[in-house]
Design a protein around this motif. Sequence first.
Motif, PDB file in Angstrom:
ATOM      1  N   GLU A 292       0.744  -1.464   0.039  1.00  0.00           N
ATOM      2  CA  GLU A 292      -0.374  -0.240  -0.127  1.00  0.00           C
ATOM      3  C   GLU A 292       0.942   1.353   0.217  1.00  0.00           C
ATOM      4  O   GLU A 292       0.880   2.416  -0.819  1.00  0.00           O
ATOM      5  CB  GLU A 292      -0.629  -0.308   0.735  1.00  0.00           C
ATOM      6  CG  GLU A 292      -2.121   1.128   1.029  1.00  0.00           C
ATOM      7  CD  GLU A 292      -2.681   0.983   2.314  1.00  0.00           C
ATOM      8  OE1 GLU A 292      -4.210   1.337   2.679  1.00  0.00           O
ATOM      9  OE2 GLU A 292      -2.729   0.831   3.365  1.00  0.00           O
ATOM     10  N   ASP A 293       1.869   1.187   1.410  1.00  0.00           N
ATOM     11  CA  ASP A 293       2.622   2.214   0.826  1.00  0.00           C
ATOM     12  C   ASP A 293       3.454   2.591  -0.599  1.00  0.00           C
ATOM     13  O   ASP A 293       3.822   4.004  -1.159  1.00  0.00           O
ATOM     14  CB  ASP A 293       3.890   2.437   2.147  1.00  0.00           C
ATOM     15  CG  ASP A 293       4.578   1.034   2.190  1.00  0.00           C
ATOM     16  OD1 ASP A 293       4.057   0.271   1.209  1.00  0.00           O
ATOM     17  OD2 ASP A 293       5.591   1.009   2.861  1.00  0.00           O
ATOM     18  N   LEU A 294       3.174   1.334  -1.336  1.00  0.00           N
ATOM     19  CA  LEU A 294       4.444   2.528  -2.917  1.00  0.00           C
ATOM     20  C   LEU A 294       3.547   1.891  -3.560  1.00  0.00           C
ATOM     21  O   LEU A 294       3.992   3.328  -4.266  1.00  0.00           O
ATOM     22  CB  LEU A 294       5.252   0.753  -2.968  1.00  0.00           C
ATOM     23  CG  LEU A 294       5.958   0.688  -4.685  1.00  0.00           C
ATOM     24  CD1 LEU A 294       6.754   1.469  -4.738  1.00  0.00           C
ATOM     25  CD2 LEU A 294       6.035  -1.440  -4.956  1.00  0.00           C
ATOM     26  N   LEU A 295       2.406   2.032  -3.538  1.00  0.00           N
ATOM     27  CA  LEU A 295       1.062   2.540  -3.947  1.00  0.00           C
ATOM     28  C   LEU A 295       0.732   3.258  -4.234  1.00  0.00           C
ATOM     29  O   LEU A 295       1.120   4.388  -4.914  1.00  0.00           O
ATOM     30  CB  LEU A 295       0.005   1.879  -4.280  1.00  0.00           C
ATOM     31  CG  LEU A 295      -1.246   2.105  -4.311  1.00  0.00           C
ATOM     32  CD1 LEU A 295      -1.309   1.806  -6.330  1.00  0.00           C
ATOM     33  CD2 LEU A 295      -2.614   1.521  -4.347  1.00  0.00           C
ATOM     34  N   TYR A 296       0.786   4.518  -3.240  1.00  0.00           N
ATOM     35  CA  TYR A 296       0.501   5.453  -2.650  1.00  0.00           C
ATOM     36  C   TYR A 296       2.019   7.100  -2.960  1.00  0.00           C
ATOM     37  O   TYR A 296       1.731   7.483  -3.910  1.00  0.00           O
ATOM     38  CB  TYR A 296       0.998   5.931  -0.869  1.00  0.00           C
ATOM     39  CG  TYR A 296      -0.614   5.711  -0.219  1.00  0.00           C
ATOM     40  CD1 TYR A 296      -1.338   5.660  -0.914  1.00  0.00           C
ATOM     41  CD2 TYR A 296      -0.532   5.369   1.139  1.00  0.00           C
ATOM     42  CE1 TYR A 296      -2.764   5.253  -0.709  1.00  0.00           C
ATOM     43  CE2 TYR A 296      -1.725   4.594   1.513  1.00  0.00           C
ATOM     44  CZ  TYR A 296      -3.048   4.886   0.627  1.00  0.00           C
ATOM     45  OH  TYR A 296      -4.194   3.971   1.407  1.00  0.00           O
ATOM     46  N   ARG A 297       3.222   5.658  -2.965  1.00  0.00           N
ATOM     47  CA  ARG A 297       4.317   6.570  -3.913  1.00  0.00           C
ATOM     48  C   ARG A 297       4.357   6.347  -5.149  1.00  0.00           C
ATOM     49  O   ARG A 297       4.229   7.575  -6.044  1.00  0.00           O
ATOM     50  CB  ARG A 297       5.718   5.723  -3.474  1.00  0.00           C
ATOM     51  CG  ARG A 297       6.240   5.861  -2.224  1.00  0.00           C
ATOM     52  CD  ARG A 297       6.672   7.887  -1.626  1.00  0.00           C
ATOM     53  NE  ARG A 297       7.495   7.534  -0.085  1.00  0.00           N
ATOM     54  CZ  ARG A 297       8.219   8.574  -0.145  1.00  0.00           C
ATOM     55  NH1 ARG A 297       7.764   9.400  -1.436  1.00  0.00           N
ATOM     56  NH2 ARG A 297       8.153   8.798   1.098  1.00  0.00           N
ATOM     57  N   LEU A 298       3.359   6.192  -5.978  1.00  0.00           N
ATOM     58  CA  LEU A 298       3.478   5.852  -7.230  1.00  0.00           C
ATOM     59  C   LEU A 298       2.767   6.316  -8.229  1.00  0.00           C
ATOM     60  O   LEU A 298       2.916   7.334  -9.036  1.00  0.00           O
ATOM     61  CB  LEU A 298       3.207   4.159  -7.406  1.00  0.00           C
ATOM     62  CG  LEU A 298       4.201   3.002  -7.483  1.00  0.00           C
ATOM     63  CD1 LEU A 298       3.657   2.064  -8.414  1.00  0.00           C
ATOM     64  CD2 LEU A 298       5.846   3.287  -8.198  1.00  0.00           C
ATOM     65  N   CYS A 299       1.679   6.611  -7.429  1.00  0.00           N
ATOM     66  CA  CYS A 299       0.504   7.680  -7.770  1.00  0.00           C
ATOM     67  C   CYS A 299       0.312   8.466  -7.568  1.00  0.00           C
ATOM     68  O   CYS A 299      -0.989   9.349  -6.697  1.00  0.00           O
ATOM     69  CB  CYS A 299      -0.814   6.316  -8.025  1.00  0.00           C
ATOM     70  SG  CYS A 299      -1.686   5.765  -6.197  1.00  0.00           S
ATOM     71  N   SER A 300       1.250   9.716  -6.973  1.00  0.00           N
ATOM     72  CA  SER A 300       1.399  11.334  -6.972  1.00  0.00           C
ATOM     73  C   SER A 300       0.643  11.582  -7.547  1.00  0.00           C
ATOM     74  O   SER A 300       0.104  12.709  -8.097  1.00  0.00           O
ATOM     75  CB  SER A 300       2.309  12.036  -6.957  1.00  0.00           C
ATOM     76  OG  SER A 300       3.314  11.112  -6.125  1.00  0.00           O
ATOM     77  N   VAL A 301       0.552  11.077  -9.274  1.00  0.00           N
ATOM     78  CA  VAL A 301      -0.519  11.531 -10.227  1.00  0.00           C
ATOM     79  C   VAL A 301      -0.754  10.716 -10.930  1.00  0.00           C
ATOM     80  O   VAL A 301      -0.249  10.301 -11.438  1.00  0.00           O
ATOM     81  CB  VAL A 301       0.013  12.602 -11.192  1.00  0.00           C
ATOM     82  CG1 VAL A 301      -0.774  12.914 -12.602  1.00  0.00           C
ATOM     83  CG2 VAL A 301       0.521  13.895  -9.876  1.00  0.00           C
ATOM     84  N   ALA A 302      -2.474  10.642 -11.147  1.00  0.00           N
ATOM     85  CA  ALA A 302      -2.799   9.234 -11.987  1.00  0.00           C
ATOM     86  C   ALA A 302      -3.160   9.830 -13.336  1.00  0.00           C
ATOM     87  O   ALA A 302      -4.177  10.330 -13.094  1.00  0.00           O
ATOM     88  CB  ALA A 302      -3.613   8.627 -10.526  1.00  0.00           C
TER      89      ALA A 302
END
Length: 482
Positions: A292-302
């Motif tokens: 989950e923490d990596l997902l939040y890092r990846l999608c600063s902009v989706a």
Amino acid sequence: MAKVLIIDDNQPTCEALAELVRNIGHEGSYALSLADGLNRALGGDFDVVFLDVRMPDGNGLDILPRLKALPMPPEVIIMTGLGDPDGAELAIRNGAWDYLQKPLSPKKILLPLTRVLKYRDNLRELTTPPPMKRCGIVGHSAAIRATMDRLAVAARGNANVLITGETGTGKELFARALHENSARADRPFVVVDCAAIPANLLESTLFGHVRGAFTGADAPRTGLVKEADGGTLFLDEVGELSPDLQKKFLRVLQEKRFRPVGAQHELTSDFRLVAATNRDLEDMSRRGEFREDLLYRLCSVAIHLPPLRERAEDIDELAQELAARISRKNGIAPKTFAPDFIDTLRAYGWPGNIRELSNTLESAIVGAYFEPELFATHLPERIRISTLKSAIADASAVTPNAAAPCPNETGNRDGLVYGFDTRPEHFPEYKDFRNDVLDAADREYFTRLMEAADWKVSRACDLSGLGKSRLYVQLRKYGIDR
């Protein structure tokens, strides 16, 4: 003074909203049908449109793409008495400003209206940004224009970007366009296909290794993370990263430091990350398959890329552009398209999206090497059969009992039994009859499914055991809506 349009079939509601708009110093008008509302919006240069979902002549969400396709599109605030989370998602994805649930109070209306008008005022004061370099992106539908706007916003910053979309929608193409329009355009654009590299080699591919780090490491290797220093690192199919690599890459994103395999010291790399996936990372995160923490890092902009079936108005332009590239690549003279060829392309659902369209065109062009014009007969049988079955299904929807078996019908003087013509010269082949019956059964099933689910997509998925994308395909195929 702003211009506000209310589209709602309830006249007292329209009059009250219009009066509220006028009382705060703006111009308010209304329409009591979708058709009238759309006509007014297309010629009225409105700043804001309040749009009801349930109208006598259709669903308000259906005209949202047309409103957003205007040269100076209004901001659209959806109004509905239905608590439909999927409808809200669809509205936001199609560019709605807000989604309000009835009953509506003056406060409920004034707050989003005040905010949207301030937003419009701020837009007027901005200088026009330079046009985006498209880098091969084709299409001018509302869906693509909204995506390009999102891409332009992302290109101006340096935040991590997650690009999502079905297979074949062009995620790498959009990632390249993002890089080419960013401040890093003159630096490397490095692609990592996480699905194509064996798991045991992916770590050394990303981070590099020193000589002797493992069997076969006869020479040191610079990893792709270091090669992207100063530029853009594109992680395609990021959902395929193993849990161990997810953990290591999270630290790399946080610190911009990494250790090559077998090395004693860490290296740094100032890269911008753009990731892409056709998988639902949020669902994977809930199941414990993606951090989950990596997902939040990846999608600063989706950025979500629309499937081709949702931008059918781009098919003509796409087909022309792709056909020209294919002809040049194969040394074939350019070809023209017959009307039935284009009609078939438009009617097909393109589950493989632009990649499938490109492969289909190449097959047709190469197959018709010496012929100057392409006809529907040059297309693969599966596509022609699919569009034909859809056309039959649409016709059956108008006369729903035309092909369905009717056991109680014993015949008449015209020779009609079981719902079809039994005269030898008109008797249907078994395969065609069976397909028509199955289509009729599917249509009946999905209609009753949505009624049983009270038209809530999530509930319908639970009842049927189907995923949302599959359910939406079936609903579109059979023209089922509330």
